[in-house]
Design an enzyme around this catalytic site. Structure first.
Site, mmCIF file in Angstrom:
data_model
loop_
_atom_site.group_PDB
_atom_site.id
_atom_site.type_symbol
_atom_site.label_atom_id
_atom_site.label_comp_id
_atom_site.label_asym_id
_atom_site.label_seq_id
_atom_site.Cartn_x
_atom_site.Cartn_y
_atom_site.Cartn_z
ATOM 1 N N LYS A 145 -8.746 -19.962 -17.502
ATOM 2 C CA LYS A 145 -7.508 -20.684 -17.765
ATOM 3 C C LYS A 145 -7.837 -22.175 -17.804
ATOM 4 C CE LYS A 145 -3.966 -19.382 -15.394
ATOM 5 N NZ LYS A 145 -3.017 -19.171 -14.261
ATOM 6 N N CYS B 185 -2.807 -34.190 -25.090
ATOM 7 C CA CYS B 185 -2.707 -33.234 -26.193
ATOM 8 C C CYS B 185 -1.884 -32.009 -25.802
ATOM 9 C CB CYS B 185 -4.116 -32.781 -26.604
ATOM 10 S SG CYS B 185 -4.125 -31.559 -27.929
ATOM 11 N N CYS C 245 -1.354 -29.844 -28.703
ATOM 12 C CA CYS C 245 -1.583 -28.987 -29.872
ATOM 13 C C CYS C 245 -2.872 -28.179 -29.762
ATOM 14 C CB CYS C 245 -1.609 -29.832 -31.150
ATOM 15 S SG CYS C 245 -3.114 -30.808 -31.384
ATOM 16 N N CYS D 266 -5.037 -36.783 -26.241
ATOM 17 C CA CYS D 266 -4.710 -36.691 -27.664
ATOM 18 C C CYS D 266 -5.618 -37.627 -28.451
ATOM 19 C CB CYS D 266 -3.243 -37.092 -27.874
ATOM 20 S SG CYS D 266 -2.760 -37.302 -29.599
ATOM 21 N N HIS E 161 -3.316 -33.727 -34.008
ATOM 22 C CA HIS E 161 -2.059 -33.017 -34.266
ATOM 23 C C HIS E 161 -1.491 -33.372 -35.649
ATOM 24 C CE1 HIS E 161 -0.841 -36.827 -32.305
ATOM 25 N NE2 HIS E 161 0.152 -36.767 -33.178
HETATM 26 FE FE1 FES Z 1 -3.143 -32.617 -29.826
HETATM 27 FE FE2 FES Z 1 -2.415 -35.079 -30.403
HETATM 28 S S1 FES Z 1 -1.248 -33.581 -29.487
HETATM 29 S S2 FES Z 1 -4.335 -34.166 -30.740
#
Ligand code: FES
Length: 109
Positions: free
Chosen positions: A58, A76, A78, A87, A91
């Site tokens: 996890k 991040c 995504c 990030c 994304h």
């Molecule tokens: Fe994943 Fe920006 S939210 S790279």
């Protein structure tokens, strides 16, 4: 049952019962019309995380907001960032490729 939102976020196919497997575009169209009656994971997708720390059971990170170096730090959500858990803007490419709308969590110091 998955909602259209979670089906898109989890990259799931959505189709009516007894239907042949549908293309992702058809699944999204059905989901938009509220015709979500059966959900299955697309073969080979394996979840929302495509490559980050897959050897771990996890992926969990802890952040002490008071120790952040900047007043606002993007994290991040995504699972496409090359600097995960931070990030790196990946994304934007993901959203353009998939029609998704994900973005970072901004943590204030
Ligand atoms: Fe994943 Fe920006 S939210 S790279």
């Amino acid at each position: 049952m998955a909602t259209p939102f979670c089906a898109a976020a989890c990259r799931l196919s959505v189709s009516p019962p007894n239907a042949a497997p549908s293309a992702p575009g058809r699944a999204r169209a059905l989901a938009r019309r509220g015709l979500v009656v059966a959900v299955r994971a697309e073969a080979g997708v394996g979840g929302i995380n495509p490559s980050i720390r897959k050897e771990e059971e996890k992926v969990v990170d802890t952040v002490l907001a008071g120790e952040l170096s900047k007043p606002l730090t993007p994290y991040c959500r995504c699972w496409r960032s090359g600097t995960f858990p931070l990030c790196d803007g990946s994304h934007v490419k993901h959203n353009k490729a998939t029609g998704d709308n994900v973005g970072p969590l901004l943590v204030k110091k």
